[in-house]
Structure formats: structure tokens, C-alpha cells
Design an enzyme around this catalytic site. Structure first.
Site, mmCIF file in Angstrom:
data_model
loop_
_atom_site.group_PDB
_atom_site.id
_atom_site.type_symbol
_atom_site.label_atom_id
_atom_site.label_comp_id
_atom_site.label_asym_id
_atom_site.label_seq_id
_atom_site.Cartn_x
_atom_site.Cartn_y
_atom_site.Cartn_z
ATOM 1 N N GLU A 85 -1.193 4.782 1.120
ATOM 2 C CA GLU A 85 -2.628 4.686 0.941
ATOM 3 C C GLU A 85 -3.315 3.462 1.757
ATOM 4 O OE1 GLU A 85 -2.745 3.294 -3.339
ATOM 5 O OE2 GLU A 85 -2.606 1.341 -2.776
ATOM 6 N N HIS A 87 -7.673 1.278 1.844
ATOM 7 C CA HIS A 87 -8.786 1.014 1.009
ATOM 8 C C HIS A 87 -9.329 -0.217 1.853
ATOM 9 C CE1 HIS A 87 -5.823 -1.864 -0.587
ATOM 10 N NE2 HIS A 87 -5.116 -0.756 -1.146
ATOM 11 N N HIS A 91 -5.116 -6.918 0.751
ATOM 12 C CA HIS A 91 -4.109 -7.024 -0.217
ATOM 13 C C HIS A 91 -3.325 -8.677 0.248
ATOM 14 C CE1 HIS A 91 -3.614 -3.901 -2.915
ATOM 15 N NE2 HIS A 91 -2.908 -3.072 -2.015
ATOM 16 N N HIS A 125 -0.949 1.427 4.197
ATOM 17 C CA HIS A 125 0.395 0.649 3.814
ATOM 18 C C HIS A 125 0.901 1.214 2.685
ATOM 19 C CE1 HIS A 125 -3.016 -0.415 1.372
ATOM 20 N NE2 HIS A 125 -2.143 -0.774 0.301
ATOM 21 N N CYS A 140 1.026 -9.341 -5.969
ATOM 22 C CA CYS A 140 -0.173 -8.686 -5.055
ATOM 23 C C CYS A 140 -1.271 -9.201 -5.642
ATOM 24 C CB CYS A 140 -0.094 -7.274 -5.277
ATOM 25 S SG CYS A 140 -1.432 -6.201 -4.271
#
Lengths: 156, 156
Positions: A85, A87, A91, A125, A140
């Protein structure tokens, strides 16, 4: 229990957080996740073809804290992986258990205990467990206010 | 090197962060901190009577990331401790090395590997190494935008 059957022990949220210590318990063997006292282990998302065998525990951010970030611990079962995914939100990942790999764009990097990863905005990723018997676990950290992930194709 | 002589290997900041893996290297013995490739180890603050033997490494938040949080790793030398302080911003701490204790208000809690701590707004707190030979190391996540700490007296 197969690697894709995930215990769900979610509990109601409390609205005001007080200072606390969350005692760590190391999982012994592939069937037992690392846990923290008082922190429920839940499924990452509803079961789906695009991810497999992922548990999560939210250490801070969803139980009355006012932090601008959430601290989560994910554990990927042997053979499992997170969604491929991307975004806008970033992270920061730190490996605490097992070994795996991370895909960042077109590159794949092996990960072992302690390794840290920064995933930049919009980077495609995915995290994958490379071990046949040991869960792959990692912290995370993300912004509390963040966009929803978009599934990515392998051609991006 | 005494426990209060701190190496300072600060490097200039870069302004745009790209995705990256920071390889972990476990410190062997009390004189060697846990480190991550490419992440400088610096003194926590200028030397002072109110803290002792504290190194830090900033894994994310000060090198071009846009996160609403910073991820830091602190390592407290044997006999060392952080400042007894309070501030509005919250902490989330996760122990990665050695053993120590945290003061939260009037309570003191022992900490061992993996234990997590949430420090609520305005809570007087201090972390202290309890081991005579092993550094006490922990991740500490904070908001990127935060108030300055205030030193506390033990009578609060």
C-alpha cells in the site's frame, strides 16, 4: 490455529489516559504473540487476500492519550505479510521480533532485530515475514491524524 | 571513559527525508551504545547536576521527516539518570536495553526489557539506570511540537 486465524480481544476505550507502565511479556513460540499487560491484541484488518496473519496491539494513541501519534506493535505470522500500500502519512518501524523484509518502492530490504525503517510519504511499501517458524514483530509509529491507505499494484 | 563523558557526533540536518532502512548494531558492554547506521549519538543535554550519563539518537523527526512526532533512543549509563521534570507533552517509552526504574508522580516502577510507559501531561517523571554494568536504553516518542520541560523538585 492457522497463521490467518487471529485472536480478537478488543476492549472498550477509556477516554482519559493516566500515566501507566505496560509490562512486557515475550511470546514463546510462533503461536504466542509478544504482549503488553492491559493492551489487547486485535486483528490488523478484516481478513483479506492482500494481507495475512497480522495482529496488532496499540500501546498508545487510542485509549485517551492526547499524543499527535500512535504507537502500535504489529506481529506477522510465519508466511504472512502486510498489505502492499501507499499513503501520504509516514511510518517509523522498529523490529522487535524475528526477521523479515520491507519493500520500499522498487527495492526490497531484509530486516532483523532492532533495524529501523522510515517510510516516506506516498512510498509503496509492504512488510513480510521471512522466517518459517518465528513471528515477525515490529513497532510502527504513525501520526494520529492520517489519510487512509491505498492498495498498490506491484507495477507501481 | 566515565559514565558522564558523552561522545558528541552530531551531524548537519538534511531537509528532505527519503525512505530508508537504519541498520541496528547492538552495543557490546557498557562503553558501547546501541546504534543505528547513519544515526548520530549525541549528548542528551549539556552536562549538569540534574542528569548524568545520558546519550540520545534521533531515529526520526529531525532529519527532514514530516511526522507529527519524533522517535528518539536514549541510553543511560550505569549510575545515570534523566532529569526529574514535568511538561505538558506526553511520553511513550519502550525499554530496549538493561533495566531501570521510572518515577511517575510519587510512584516508582521497575522497568525491564520491553516494558512500555505512558507519561501523562504534567506528570513529574524521571528514568534511572538500576544496573551496575549495563546501560539502560529506551525508545521515547514525543510530539514534534512540544513545550519545554520544567525541572521538578522531589517534594511535588
Amino acid at each position: 490455529m492457522s497463521t490467518c486465524e487471529i485472536p480478537n480481544t478488543a476492549q472498550p476505550q477509556v477516554m482519559t489516559a493516566r500515566s501507566r507502565v505496560m509490562r512486557f511479556h515475550a511470546g514463546a513460540g510462533p503461536a504466542e504473540p509478544h504482549t503488553w499487560q492491559g493492551v489487547p491484541v486485535t486483528a490488523y484488518k478484516p481478513p483479506s487476500d492482500d494481507h495475512c496473519g497480522v495482529n496488532r496491539a496499540v500501546l498508545a494513541g487510542e485509549t485517551g492519550e492526547h499524543t499527535a501519534f500512535h504507537v502500535r506493535y504489529f506481529e506477522v505470522a510465519p508466511g504472512g505479510h502486510t498489505t502492499l500500500e501507499h499513503h501520504v502519512h509516514e511510518h517509523v518501524v522498529i523490529v522487535l521480533r524475528g526477521r523479515g523484509e520491507v519493500r520500499l518502492g522498487d527495492s526490497i530490504h531484509p530486516l532483523d532485530y532492532g533495524d529501523a525503517v522510515y517510510v516516506a510519504p506516498d512510498e509503496v511499501h509492504q512488510l513480510r515475514n521471512l522466517d518459517a517458524s518465528e513471528p515477525f514483530g515490529f513497532l510502527c509509529m504513525v501520526d494520529a491524524r492520517r489519510d487512509k491507505p491505498n492498495m498498490a499494484s506491484t507495477s507501481k
